[in-house]
Design a protein around this motif. Sequence first.
Motif, PDB file in Angstrom:
ATOM      1  N   VAL A 110      -7.324   9.440 -11.825  1.00 42.71           N
ATOM      2  CA  VAL A 110      -7.709  10.852 -11.674  1.00 42.71           C
ATOM      3  C   VAL A 110      -8.377  11.376 -12.949  1.00 42.71           C
ATOM      4  O   VAL A 110      -9.297  12.206 -12.887  1.00 42.71           O
ATOM      5  CB  VAL A 110      -6.518  11.749 -11.253  1.00 42.71           C
ATOM      6  N   MET A 111      -7.947  10.864 -14.111  1.00 45.89           N
ATOM      7  CA  MET A 111      -8.596  11.299 -15.358  1.00 45.89           C
ATOM      8  C   MET A 111     -10.011  10.740 -15.471  1.00 45.89           C
ATOM      9  O   MET A 111     -10.936  11.429 -15.907  1.00 45.89           O
ATOM     10  CB  MET A 111      -7.756  10.880 -16.557  1.00 45.89           C
ATOM     11  N   LYS A 262      -2.760  16.996  -2.106  1.00 47.60           N
ATOM     12  CA  LYS A 262      -3.004  16.101  -0.971  1.00 47.60           C
ATOM     13  C   LYS A 262      -3.158  14.682  -1.503  1.00 47.60           C
ATOM     14  O   LYS A 262      -3.904  14.440  -2.452  1.00 47.60           O
ATOM     15  CB  LYS A 262      -4.274  16.514  -0.230  1.00 47.60           C
ATOM     16  N   ILE A 263      -2.435  13.724  -0.898  1.00 49.92           N
ATOM     17  CA  ILE A 263      -2.546  12.311  -1.281  1.00 49.92           C
ATOM     18  C   ILE A 263      -2.706  11.478  -0.012  1.00 49.92           C
ATOM     19  O   ILE A 263      -2.267  11.872   1.064  1.00 49.92           O
ATOM     20  CB  ILE A 263      -1.309  11.829  -2.074  1.00 49.92           C
ATOM     21  N   CYS A 264      -3.330  10.315  -0.139  1.00 55.39           N
ATOM     22  CA  CYS A 264      -3.453   9.448   1.036  1.00 55.39           C
ATOM     23  C   CYS A 264      -2.485   8.265   0.950  1.00 55.39           C
ATOM     24  O   CYS A 264      -2.537   7.355   1.768  1.00 55.39           O
ATOM     25  CB  CYS A 264      -4.898   8.963   1.221  1.00 55.39           C
ATOM     26  N   LEU A 265      -1.589   8.283  -0.036  1.00 53.99           N
ATOM     27  CA  LEU A 265      -0.564   7.239  -0.161  1.00 53.99           C
ATOM     28  C   LEU A 265       0.588   7.537   0.784  1.00 53.99           C
ATOM     29  O   LEU A 265       0.935   8.689   1.020  1.00 53.99           O
ATOM     30  CB  LEU A 265      -0.050   7.189  -1.599  1.00 53.99           C
ATOM     31  N   LYS A 266       1.211   6.491   1.301  1.00 52.05           N
ATOM     32  CA  LYS A 266       2.287   6.648   2.270  1.00 52.05           C
ATOM     33  C   LYS A 266       3.654   6.634   1.590  1.00 52.05           C
ATOM     34  O   LYS A 266       3.829   6.028   0.542  1.00 52.05           O
ATOM     35  CB  LYS A 266       2.245   5.521   3.304  1.00 52.05           C
ATOM     36  N   LEU A 290      -9.553  20.169 -12.830  1.00 50.37           N
ATOM     37  CA  LEU A 290     -10.456  19.019 -12.909  1.00 50.37           C
ATOM     38  C   LEU A 290      -9.895  17.803 -12.179  1.00 50.37           C
ATOM     39  O   LEU A 290     -10.638  17.025 -11.585  1.00 50.37           O
ATOM     40  CB  LEU A 290     -10.715  18.658 -14.383  1.00 50.37           C
ATOM     41  N   VAL A 291      -8.570  17.619 -12.248  1.00 50.32           N
ATOM     42  CA  VAL A 291      -7.980  16.383 -11.701  1.00 50.32           C
ATOM     43  C   VAL A 291      -7.448  16.536 -10.285  1.00 50.32           C
ATOM     44  O   VAL A 291      -7.367  15.541  -9.531  1.00 50.32           O
ATOM     45  CB  VAL A 291      -6.856  15.840 -12.624  1.00 50.32           C
ATOM     46  N   ASN A 292      -7.062  17.738  -9.872  1.00 43.96           N
ATOM     47  CA  ASN A 292      -6.411  17.930  -8.566  1.00 43.96           C
ATOM     48  C   ASN A 292      -7.145  17.290  -7.381  1.00 43.96           C
ATOM     49  O   ASN A 292      -6.525  16.613  -6.553  1.00 43.96           O
ATOM     50  CB  ASN A 292      -6.199  19.415  -8.285  1.00 43.96           C
ATOM     51  N   PRO A 293      -8.468  17.461  -7.258  1.00 45.69           N
ATOM     52  CA  PRO A 293      -9.144  16.906  -6.071  1.00 45.69           C
ATOM     53  C   PRO A 293      -9.072  15.381  -5.978  1.00 45.69           C
ATOM     54  O   PRO A 293      -9.188  14.821  -4.884  1.00 45.69           O
ATOM     55  CB  PRO A 293     -10.601  17.374  -6.248  1.00 45.69           C
TER      56      PRO A 293
END
Length: 455
Positions: A110-111, A262-266, A290-293
């Motif tokens: 994310v960074m 929101k994450i796409c990890l299960k 900056l990192v959230n999206p």
Amino acid sequence: MSGLAKYLLQKGYEVSGSDINDSKYVQKVRELGAKVYIGHDEDNVPDDCIVVASTAIRDNNPEIQKAKRLGLPIWHRSDLLAEIAMDEQYFIGYSGTHGKTTTSGLCSYVMEKAGLKPSYVVGGMIPELDTNANAAHDKFFIAELDESDGTIVKYSPNLVVVNNLEPDHLDFYKNGLESILETFEIFLSNLRENGIVLANTDNEGVKRLVKYFSVTPLAHNAKFVTYSIGGNTDYCAKNINYAEDFTTFDILYKGEFQTTLKICLKGVHNVYNSLAVWASLHQSGVDMNLVNPHFATFCGMGRRFQKVGEFNGISIYDDYAHHPTEIKATLSSSKSFKNRNVIAVFQPHRYTRLQNLWNDFMKAFYDVDKVVVTDVYAASEDPIDGVNSLAFTNELKEKIDIPCEYISGSIKEVAQKLYPELKQGDIVIGLGAGTITNLGKELLALSKEKIGVGN
């Protein structure tokens, strides 16, 4: 080891080394200019160098023996990581029995995507970035801190996340969790001035660590910051919504709403992982807008519930899980596959781990339709009498109401025996830290071979 090599190569150092097999990791460091030999031989060692070895390398290794004869410096990999980190301005470390590869990789990702130019050395490939290390020239350095051999005491981060603490690596930690806690007590006394320990107090082991330091204050003005799911902690996740393709949850800090992530990890374990990373960056002064999206576009680390192939409607996943808690977490994620037959193929990793956690492994296999057990991956260990996959499978059959099968031989032979049993719609999940990672490749090769014969 390959991540450390990449970092040094990017910094302009001359690097050479050896491995017992060629691999994608070897190819990557070669592309950056390293000289890599396949096979260990004393001729591989230059007469003037620092020799760096992992815990897997024994004292009788010919390259170690030559280094000793020449009086060359011999460093453990942790010595090199500690030396690198010492020169970095702000050091964020991720630790704990489980989740440190995912959290360190997610933080780096994310960074990087936010344009913050982090340096990092993590324990697995970040698929979207196609690397496990980077040497940048900005403020932040991110690393996975391994506790398996006690070398974690060498590091001095500005901020460290303690994901969880459970009995593991019992060949080294003879008194189980007590020994692990003692090691972490030493480690946390080495934080940099005004350091931060971000602690998951939903975990009993971590809770005990926090309690210890409530009596014995942390050195260097360091402090604890806590996180949990739904608890009365500094950071907490609430209103979790698990959808088939993504998960969302609210993050609160000191009771104040911060964002909906929101994450796409299960799986719930990845809610903890994502919350830990978010909180660590928030504590480090990063602009979270900056990192959230980018949390939503991270699809996981290599070998962490990674889809590695599909043929004839059959999906193959690869997962590094080799501890009972990790296996439970991975298999609980498979519940999102509605009305599909899930086959878990488990390769026990190390005889000592199988022996010490035998009863815990017996309780790890749920949410699947069949369990296949392969031979133990020894990882340089000698066999232990009575501790083997056949005995394990026979006992597992008695303990769980799920069909269990032991398949002996190499992973190629396992694939050959498993392939004819597979049907359209099946999900195959390989579990383990050893050669089980080749299961997908072998099954895909068989599918192509069968198509060729059919044509």
